[in-house]
Design a protein around this motif. Structure first.
Motif, PDB file in Angstrom:
ATOM      1  N   LYS A  29      27.195  24.587  17.799  1.00 19.60           N
ATOM      2  CA  LYS A  29      25.727  24.636  17.721  1.00 19.60           C
ATOM      3  C   LYS A  29      25.263  23.376  17.794  1.00 19.60           C
ATOM      4  O   LYS A  29      24.276  22.790  18.508  1.00 19.60           O
ATOM      5  CB  LYS A  29      24.992  25.509  17.039  1.00 19.60           C
ATOM      6  CG  LYS A  29      25.389  26.962  17.112  1.00 19.60           C
ATOM      7  CD  LYS A  29      24.656  27.888  15.947  1.00 19.60           C
ATOM      8  CE  LYS A  29      24.875  29.424  16.187  1.00 19.60           C
ATOM      9  NZ  LYS A  29      24.642  30.162  15.288  1.00 19.60           N
ATOM     10  N   LEU A  30      25.670  22.418  16.923  1.00 16.45           N
ATOM     11  CA  LEU A  30      25.161  20.996  16.911  1.00 16.45           C
ATOM     12  C   LEU A  30      25.734  20.423  17.912  1.00 16.45           C
ATOM     13  O   LEU A  30      24.692  19.372  18.274  1.00 16.45           O
ATOM     14  CB  LEU A  30      25.808  20.392  15.492  1.00 16.45           C
ATOM     15  CG  LEU A  30      25.333  20.739  14.055  1.00 16.45           C
ATOM     16  CD1 LEU A  30      26.157  19.982  13.043  1.00 16.45           C
ATOM     17  CD2 LEU A  30      23.659  20.435  13.883  1.00 16.45           C
ATOM     18  N   VAL A  31      26.831  20.447  18.447  1.00 16.39           N
ATOM     19  CA  VAL A  31      27.313  19.467  19.709  1.00 16.39           C
ATOM     20  C   VAL A  31      26.884  20.145  20.923  1.00 16.39           C
ATOM     21  O   VAL A  31      26.691  19.350  22.063  1.00 16.39           O
ATOM     22  CB  VAL A  31      28.725  19.335  19.481  1.00 16.39           C
ATOM     23  CG1 VAL A  31      29.065  18.619  20.590  1.00 16.39           C
ATOM     24  CG2 VAL A  31      29.067  18.949  18.096  1.00 16.39           C
ATOM     25  N   GLU A  32      26.642  21.387  21.074  1.00 19.46           N
ATOM     26  CA  GLU A  32      26.511  22.190  22.402  1.00 19.46           C
ATOM     27  C   GLU A  32      25.258  21.336  23.203  1.00 19.46           C
ATOM     28  O   GLU A  32      25.110  21.455  24.556  1.00 19.46           O
ATOM     29  CB  GLU A  32      26.174  23.501  22.264  1.00 19.46           C
ATOM     30  CG  GLU A  32      24.903  23.939  21.479  1.00 19.46           C
ATOM     31  CD  GLU A  32      24.816  25.614  21.326  1.00 19.46           C
ATOM     32  OE1 GLU A  32      23.714  25.834  20.730  1.00 19.46           O
ATOM     33  OE2 GLU A  32      25.701  26.323  21.779  1.00 19.46           O
ATOM     34  N   SER A  33      24.157  20.922  22.547  1.00 21.42           N
ATOM     35  CA  SER A  33      23.123  20.079  23.244  1.00 21.42           C
ATOM     36  C   SER A  33      23.434  18.699  23.829  1.00 21.42           C
ATOM     37  O   SER A  33      22.616  18.223  24.502  1.00 21.42           O
ATOM     38  CB  SER A  33      21.997  20.024  22.363  1.00 21.42           C
ATOM     39  OG  SER A  33      22.393  19.446  21.030  1.00 21.42           O
ATOM     40  N   GLY A  34      24.301  18.268  23.371  1.00 23.01           N
ATOM     41  CA  GLY A  34      25.156  17.039  24.020  1.00 23.01           C
ATOM     42  C   GLY A  34      26.373  16.942  23.845  1.00 23.01           C
ATOM     43  O   GLY A  34      27.036  17.508  23.386  1.00 23.01           O
ATOM     44  N   ASP A  35      26.838  15.628  24.130  1.00 29.62           N
ATOM     45  CA  ASP A  35      28.328  15.453  24.249  1.00 29.62           C
ATOM     46  C   ASP A  35      28.743  15.204  22.604  1.00 29.62           C
ATOM     47  O   ASP A  35      29.800  15.317  22.195  1.00 29.62           O
ATOM     48  CB  ASP A  35      28.880  14.216  25.022  1.00 29.62           C
ATOM     49  CG  ASP A  35      28.794  14.672  26.540  1.00 29.62           C
ATOM     50  OD1 ASP A  35      28.959  15.880  26.685  1.00 29.62           O
ATOM     51  OD2 ASP A  35      28.480  13.838  27.393  1.00 29.62           O
ATOM     52  N   THR A  36      27.794  14.503  21.836  1.00 29.64           N
ATOM     53  CA  THR A  36      28.063  14.024  20.433  1.00 29.64           C
ATOM     54  C   THR A  36      26.955  14.722  19.572  1.00 29.64           C
ATOM     55  O   THR A  36      26.068  14.854  19.916  1.00 29.64           O
ATOM     56  CB  THR A  36      28.424  12.624  20.555  1.00 29.64           C
ATOM     57  OG1 THR A  36      27.170  11.875  20.720  1.00 29.64           O
ATOM     58  CG2 THR A  36      29.273  12.236  21.436  1.00 29.64           C
ATOM     59  N   HIS A  37      27.416  14.483  18.196  1.00 33.63           N
ATOM     60  CA  HIS A  37      26.335  14.648  17.173  1.00 33.63           C
ATOM     61  C   HIS A  37      26.731  13.615  16.106  1.00 33.63           C
ATOM     62  O   HIS A  37      27.803  13.466  15.497  1.00 33.63           O
ATOM     63  CB  HIS A  37      26.729  16.083  16.613  1.00 33.63           C
ATOM     64  CG  HIS A  37      25.874  16.450  15.415  1.00 33.63           C
ATOM     65  ND1 HIS A  37      24.471  16.499  15.462  1.00 33.63           N
ATOM     66  CD2 HIS A  37      26.307  16.345  14.157  1.00 33.63           C
ATOM     67  CE1 HIS A  37      24.024  16.785  14.053  1.00 33.63           C
ATOM     68  NE2 HIS A  37      25.100  16.738  13.250  1.00 33.63           N
ATOM     69  N   ASN A  38      25.535  13.256  15.604  1.00 33.06           N
ATOM     70  CA  ASN A  38      25.440  12.149  14.516  1.00 33.06           C
ATOM     71  C   ASN A  38      24.776  12.657  13.406  1.00 33.06           C
ATOM     72  O   ASN A  38      23.624  13.146  13.668  1.00 33.06           O
ATOM     73  CB  ASN A  38      25.087  10.779  14.901  1.00 33.06           C
ATOM     74  CG  ASN A  38      25.823  10.136  16.015  1.00 33.06           C
ATOM     75  OD1 ASN A  38      26.952   9.686  16.001  1.00 33.06           O
ATOM     76  ND2 ASN A  38      25.555  10.350  17.398  1.00 33.06           N
ATOM     77  N   GLY A  39      25.183  12.861  12.064  1.00 38.52           N
ATOM     78  CA  GLY A  39      24.388  13.186  11.142  1.00 38.52           C
ATOM     79  C   GLY A  39      25.327  13.236   9.902  1.00 38.52           C
ATOM     80  O   GLY A  39      26.472  13.242   9.871  1.00 38.52           O
ATOM     81  N   LYS A  40      24.583  13.177   8.716  1.00 37.17           N
ATOM     82  CA  LYS A  40      25.196  13.250   7.233  1.00 37.17           C
ATOM     83  C   LYS A  40      25.667  15.037   7.091  1.00 37.17           C
ATOM     84  O   LYS A  40      24.823  15.815   7.390  1.00 37.17           O
ATOM     85  CB  LYS A  40      24.290  12.722   6.337  1.00 37.17           C
ATOM     86  CG  LYS A  40      25.141  12.597   4.903  1.00 37.17           C
ATOM     87  CD  LYS A  40      24.131  11.959   3.859  1.00 37.17           C
ATOM     88  CE  LYS A  40      23.772  10.626   4.512  1.00 37.17           C
ATOM     89  NZ  LYS A  40      22.701   9.979   3.645  1.00 37.17           N
ATOM     90  N   ILE A  41      26.907  15.126   6.432  1.00 36.21           N
ATOM     91  CA  ILE A  41      27.319  16.421   6.351  1.00 36.21           C
ATOM     92  C   ILE A  41      27.940  16.394   5.062  1.00 36.21           C
ATOM     93  O   ILE A  41      28.597  15.663   4.618  1.00 36.21           O
ATOM     94  CB  ILE A  41      28.348  17.054   7.223  1.00 36.21           C
ATOM     95  CG1 ILE A  41      27.567  16.980   9.110  1.00 36.21           C
ATOM     96  CG2 ILE A  41      28.782  18.273   6.938  1.00 36.21           C
ATOM     97  CD1 ILE A  41      28.415  17.466   9.898  1.00 36.21           C
ATOM     98  N   LYS A  42      27.745  17.383   4.226  1.00 39.20           N
ATOM     99  CA  LYS A  42      28.056  17.862   3.117  1.00 39.20           C
ATOM    100  C   LYS A  42      29.289  18.425   2.699  1.00 39.20           C
ATOM    101  O   LYS A  42      29.568  19.638   3.521  1.00 39.20           O
ATOM    102  CB  LYS A  42      27.025  18.487   2.273  1.00 39.20           C
ATOM    103  CG  LYS A  42      27.263  18.348   0.725  1.00 39.20           C
ATOM    104  CD  LYS A  42      25.659  19.120   0.119  1.00 39.20           C
ATOM    105  CE  LYS A  42      26.003  19.061  -1.574  1.00 39.20           C
ATOM    106  NZ  LYS A  42      24.615  19.707  -2.060  1.00 39.20           N
TER     107      LYS A  42
END
Length: 394
Positions: free
Chosen positions: A206-219
């Motif tokens: 779901k995070l990536v489906e809107s574009g080719d990449t995703h950037n963000g902090k993950i726990k």
């Protein structure tokens, strides 16, 4: 322009043919090394490639020559360079020459009288194939160097389309406290923290489906259940053969220290504000008590000395309240400044990671394109060789 970058070695014992064709070569190619026979060809090749450390891109040679014929000359050259494109020109079409030429990986066999246009096209084609091979090797080396750098500064892992971890680097094993074997038997949901923004593979999709990449902090959570944070860049992983998406590549910079420090700072500031507000509340209560006492004293007509003392104490307490209010305001400003600084740092990190991954993606795409082109060119070579074999058989 491409041909002007090439260095060609031309070997021909017939003076008239050599003068005519070498004149054309000099107009077309960057440098032309002219040799009179096979011995001269071997010596010149060794001199240019071994002593001068220069590159010869292709060899055009006659077969039937005195001193050392073309076949024997190529045998010696092949002990030095197995890949250089070699084109034979000859007036003979005996099968023995053709069989030897195939064994020596001769790129093209031109019968005299030579079709100059066709010869130049073949030289260009075979040199371009070698050029593309070198470019692919160069890009692969660049990608390898880039990945070595990334592996030293970032935790990287690949997951397939079911969320199973299929590849990890050493830095992730250190950070997660799991061994490589343990991680390769796990699903991504096994190391994601339960209260993270993503907790399973579907969340990543779901995070990536809107574009080719995703950037963000993950726990994440380690083997000992400690929390660690990775500033993640997640990109789609494509199959080299089909071009279809088959999972994700995840690259993360460790943000655990800075994140915990920010949380601790915010907690200290919040605690200080709560303490100051508690003091303010207590002082307000004391002020009300003093004001009540003052009113009572006024009504009871106590002596002026006691009244003045109470009023003075009341004023001092009011000053304390004002001072505490000022401190609270100061702490609130500090909280706002820290929040702004945190947002700026996160924004800068996102921009830097986005630029790095954009470059990595471009290099990967270029590498994929070059590999495809090499495959296509190798298919053309195979077709040409089969065609040549067909001619030989004919």
């Amino acid at each position: 322009e491409f041909l002007k970058t090439l260095t060609i070695m031309y070997v021909e014992d017939d003076e008239s043919i050599r003068g005519s064709l070498s004149g054309i070569f000099k107009k077309i190619f960057g440098e032309v090394i002219i040799c009179n026979d096979g011995n001269d060809g071997v010596n010149q090749f060794k001199y240019y490639t071994q002593e001068r450390k220069s590159k010869i891109d292709a060899i055009v040679s006659d077969i039937n020559m005195p001193n050392l014929n073309g076949i024997d000359m190529v045998k010696e050259i092949r002990t030095i360079d197995e890949e250089i494109p070699i084109i034979f020109t000859t007036a003979h079409g005996e099968s023995s020459f053709l069989m030897e030429a195939i064994k020596l990986k001769i790129a093209y066999y031109a019968l005299k009288p030579i079709n100059t246009t066709e010869l130049l096209q073949n030289i260009s084609k075979f040199c371009m194939i070698e050029h593309n091979k070198l470019m692919v090797q160069k890009k692969e080396k660049e990608i390898s160097q880039y990945m070595d750098i990334m592996n030293n500064i970032a935790s990287t892992f690949n997951i397939n389309d079911e969320g199973n971890i299929i590849e990890v680097n050493e830095l992730l094993t250190e950070t997660s406290e799991y061994s490589k074997e343990e991680l390769l038997s796990m699903n991504i949901s096994d190391i994601l923290h339960s209260d993270a923004i993503v907790t399973n593979y579907n969340d990543i999709v779901k995070l990536v489906e809107s574009g080719d990449t995703h950037n963000g902090k993950i726990k994440f959570k380690s083997k000992s259940q400690n929390t660690f944070y990775l500033n993640m860049t997640i990109i789609q992983s494509l199959n080299n053969s089909t071009g279809k998406q088959e999972g994700y590549i995840c690259i993360g910079l460790d943000q655990t220290g800075s994140e915990l420090e920010k949380q601790q700072t915010m907690q200290r500031v919040r605690k200080s504000i709560i303490e100051q507000r508690s003091k303010e509340s207590d002082l307000s209560k004391q002020i009300k008590i003093l004001e009540t006492q003052n009113a009572k004293l006024s009504q009871d007509s106590v002596n002026n000395k006691d009244a003045d003392f109470i009023i003075s104490a009341l004023n001092k307490e009011k000053q304390k309240v004002l001072s505490l209010n000022t401190q609270v305001t100061h702490y609130e400003k500090e909280v706002a400044n820290l929040t702004r600084q945190k947002d700026m740092i996160v924004s800068d990190e996102k921009t830097k990671k986005s630029d790095l991954m954009h470059k990595n993606k471009e290099i990967s795409k270029e590498n994929h394109s070059l590999q495809t082109k090499v495959i296509e060119l190798q298919a053309v070579i195979t077709q040409l060789q089969e065609k040549q074999r067909g001619k030989t058989v004919g």
